[in-house]
Design an enzyme around this catalytic site. Structure first.
Site, PDB file in Angstrom:
ATOM      1  N   TYR A  33       0.829  -1.206   0.000  1.00 54.57           N
ATOM      2  CA  TYR A  33       0.000   0.000   0.000  1.00 54.57           C
ATOM      3  C   TYR A  33       0.858   1.249   0.000  1.00 54.57           C
ATOM      4  O   TYR A  33       2.065   1.186   0.238  1.00 54.57           O
ATOM      5  CB  TYR A  33      -0.955  -0.006   1.203  1.00 54.57           C
ATOM      6  CG  TYR A  33      -0.316   0.304   2.537  1.00 54.57           C
ATOM      7  CD1 TYR A  33       0.491  -0.628   3.183  1.00 54.57           C
ATOM      8  CD2 TYR A  33      -0.509   1.527   3.163  1.00 54.57           C
ATOM      9  CE1 TYR A  33       1.079  -0.340   4.399  1.00 54.57           C
ATOM     10  CE2 TYR A  33       0.069   1.825   4.391  1.00 54.57           C
ATOM     11  CZ  TYR A  33       0.862   0.880   5.003  1.00 54.57           C
ATOM     12  OH  TYR A  33       1.456   1.175   6.205  1.00 54.57           O
ATOM     13  N   ARG A 100      -7.142 -20.727  -1.349  1.00 53.89           N
ATOM     14  CA  ARG A 100      -6.081 -20.526  -0.358  1.00 53.89           C
ATOM     15  C   ARG A 100      -4.946 -21.543  -0.520  1.00 53.89           C
ATOM     16  O   ARG A 100      -5.160 -22.746  -0.463  1.00 53.89           O
ATOM     17  CB  ARG A 100      -6.658 -20.615   1.061  1.00 53.89           C
ATOM     18  CG  ARG A 100      -5.643 -20.237   2.133  1.00 53.89           C
ATOM     19  CD  ARG A 100      -6.243 -20.225   3.533  1.00 53.89           C
ATOM     20  NE  ARG A 100      -5.251 -19.782   4.518  1.00 53.89           N
ATOM     21  CZ  ARG A 100      -4.321 -20.587   5.028  1.00 53.89           C
ATOM     22  NH1 ARG A 100      -4.285 -21.864   4.691  1.00 53.89           N
ATOM     23  NH2 ARG A 100      -3.438 -20.097   5.889  1.00 53.89           N
ATOM     24  N   LYS A 147       6.452  -2.140   2.059  1.00 54.80           N
ATOM     25  CA  LYS A 147       5.251  -1.536   2.670  1.00 54.80           C
ATOM     26  C   LYS A 147       4.048  -2.451   2.483  1.00 54.80           C
ATOM     27  O   LYS A 147       3.189  -2.214   1.617  1.00 54.80           O
ATOM     28  CB  LYS A 147       5.020  -0.128   2.086  1.00 54.80           C
ATOM     29  CG  LYS A 147       4.164   0.762   2.968  1.00 54.80           C
ATOM     30  CD  LYS A 147       4.276   2.201   2.536  1.00 54.80           C
ATOM     31  CE  LYS A 147       3.233   3.103   3.163  1.00 54.80           C
ATOM     32  NZ  LYS A 147       3.307   3.217   4.618  1.00 54.80           N
TER      33      LYS A 147
HETATM   34  N1  PLP Z   1       7.657   3.933   8.944  1.00 57.65           N
HETATM   35  C1  PLP Z   1       6.547   3.198   8.958  1.00 57.65           C
HETATM   36  C2  PLP Z   1       6.561   1.874   9.626  1.00 57.65           C
HETATM   37  C3  PLP Z   1       5.378   3.682   8.352  1.00 57.65           C
HETATM   38  O1  PLP Z   1       4.256   2.948   8.360  1.00 57.65           O
HETATM   39  C4  PLP Z   1       5.394   4.947   7.729  1.00 57.65           C
HETATM   40  C5  PLP Z   1       4.198   5.499   7.069  1.00 57.65           C
HETATM   41  O2  PLP Z   1       3.178   4.903   6.977  1.00 57.65           O
HETATM   42  C6  PLP Z   1       6.581   5.688   7.754  1.00 57.65           C
HETATM   43  C7  PLP Z   1       7.708   5.151   8.356  1.00 57.65           C
HETATM   44  C8  PLP Z   1       6.668   7.042   7.109  1.00 57.65           C
HETATM   45  O3  PLP Z   1       6.757   6.910   5.729  1.00 57.65           O
HETATM   46  P1  PLP Z   1       6.259   8.058   4.741  1.00 57.65           P
HETATM   47  O4  PLP Z   1       7.028   9.277   5.106  1.00 57.65           O
HETATM   48  O5  PLP Z   1       6.631   7.532   3.402  1.00 57.65           O
HETATM   49  O6  PLP Z   1       4.801   8.209   4.951  1.00 57.65           O
END
Ligand code: PLP
Length: 288
Positions: A33, A100, A147
Site C-alpha cells: 500500500y 487458499r 510496505k
Molecule cells: N515507517 C513506517 C513503519 C510507516 O508505516 C510509515 C508510514 O506509513 C513511515 C515510516 C513514514 O513513511 P512516509 O514518510 O513515506 O509516509
C-alpha cells in the site's frame, strides 16, 4: 454524501464496495500500500510514493493492475469526487483472489482498492504541542522496508502506547536500538544539535517524508547522522521528532515518561516542520 471509493475499476459508495473472501491481501497480508498526502486538493510527493510502490511490488514479485498514469488518474478522481482538500489518499494492491494456498497463484488478477480520508495536516494539536511516546520491542516481520499491509504488530504497539496514556510507540530492536515508530520514522537531536535517524536497511521503511526532511536539513546546513541510536541516547536527547506522510513532522516531547526540552516542541523540530510544510504547500500550489 457517502464516501466514494475505488475498487477494481469502479467508483462506488463505500458500503457497496466489496472484494472476494479469497483475496490474498485478506488471507495472507499479501498486499502492498501507499498513503499520499493531499493539500489544496493536490497530491504531495506522489511520484516518490509510486516509485516506492513499485519497489514493494518488485520485492514481492507482484504485478500492478494499472500503469502509473492510470493510478494517478484514480487518485485524482477520488479527490475530485470526495472534494478532498486536506487529508490522504490510501491505495492498496494485492496479489488478487485465488483458492487458499501458500504458493503464489499464477494468473490471478491483482486487486486494487483506494479511498480518501480527511485529516488535518497543516495544523493539529499534536503538531503544536507534540506527542508522547513509549518504547516497545520491535516484533514486526523481518522486512518492514516493504510496505505491506501486515501491520498487526504496529497496531499492537500503538494500542500499548494508548493504554499507557501515550500517543505512539517507538520500536526497539533486540540490541536496544530504535528502528522507527509504529507508522513513522524516528529522529533525535543530540545536545550538539546533530539530527540522528536510523540508516536505511531492511529494518525500517524508507520514508518518503524522511528523504525530504534529510534533504531540507542538508540544504539548511544542519548536521545529520544516519545510524542506529539507543533508547538511552534518545532519553538524553535535546529534541526528538517523527515523520510520515499523514503527519508531516511531529515533535516528540516525552519518551517513556521522561520529558524532552521541558515538554515543549524543540526549535530544530519546529524549523524542520515549517520547512517541510512550506515545500508541501509549494507543491500543492503548482499547476501542471
Ligand atoms: N515507517 C513506517 C513503519 C510507516 O508505516 C510509515 C508510514 O506509513 C513511515 C515510516 C513514514 O513513511 P512516509 O514518510 O513515506 O509516509
Amino acid at each position: 454524501m457517502p464516501r466514494i471509493v475505488y475498487v477494481n475499476g469502479r467508483y462506488l459508495p463505500e458500503h457497496q464496495a466489496t472484494i472476494s473472501i479469497f483475496d490474498r491481501g485478506f488471507l495472507f497480508a499479501d498486499a502492498v500500500y501507499e498513503v499520499s498526502a493531499v493539500l489544496n486538493n493536490r497530491l504531495i510527493e506522489n511520484r516518490n510514493h509510486l516509485r516506492r510502490l513499485h519497489r514493494s511490488l518488485d520485492e514481492l514479485a507482484m504485478d500492478s493492475p494499472l500503469t502509473d498514469p492510470e493510478i494517478v488518474a484514480v487518485q485524482e478522481e477520488l479527490i475530485r469526487r470526495n472534494e478532498l482538500r486536506e487529508g490522504v489518499v490510501y491505495l492498496q494492491i494485492s496479489r488478487g483472489a485465488a483458492d487458499r494456498d501458500f504458493v503464489f497463484p499464477t494468473g490471478a488478477q491483482p486487486t486494487m482498492v483506494a479511498f480518501t480520508q480527511v485529516k488535518p495536516l497543516l495544523s493539529s494539536p499534536q503538531a503544536e504541542e507534540g506527542i508522547s511516546v513509549i518504547t516497545t520491542p520491535d516484533i514486526r516481520w523481518g522486512r518492514p522496508d516493504i510496505k505491506t499491509v501486515g501491520l498487526l504488530a504496529s497496531s499492537m504497539a500503538k494500542m500499548q502506547a494508548l493504554q499507557a496514556g501515550a500517543d505512539d510507540a517507538l520500536l526497539v530492536d533486540s540490541e536496544g536500538y530504535i528502528t522507527e515508530g509504529s507508522a513513522c520514522n524516528a529522529y533525535i537531536v543530540t545536545t550538539d544539535n546533530t539530527i540522528v535517524t536510523r540508516h536505511l536497511s531492511q529494518a525500517i521503511l524508507p520514508g518518503i517524508t524522511r528523504s525530504s526532511i534529510l534533504e531540507l536539513a542538508r540544504e539548511a546546513g544542519l548536521s545529520i547522522e544516519e545510524r542506529p541510536f539507543s533508547v538511552s541516547e534518545a532519553l538524553a536527547a535535546r529534541e526528538a521528532f517523527v515523520t510520515g506522510s499523514a503527519a508531516f513532522v511531529l515533535p516528540v516531547v516525552k519518551i517513556d515518561n521522561r520529558q524532552l526540552n521541558r515538554g515543549r516542541p524543540g526549535p530544530l523540530t519546529t524549523r524542520l516542520r515549517k520547512l517541510y510544510t512550506e515545500r508541501a504547500l509549494r507543491e500543492a500550489g503548482e499547476r501542471d
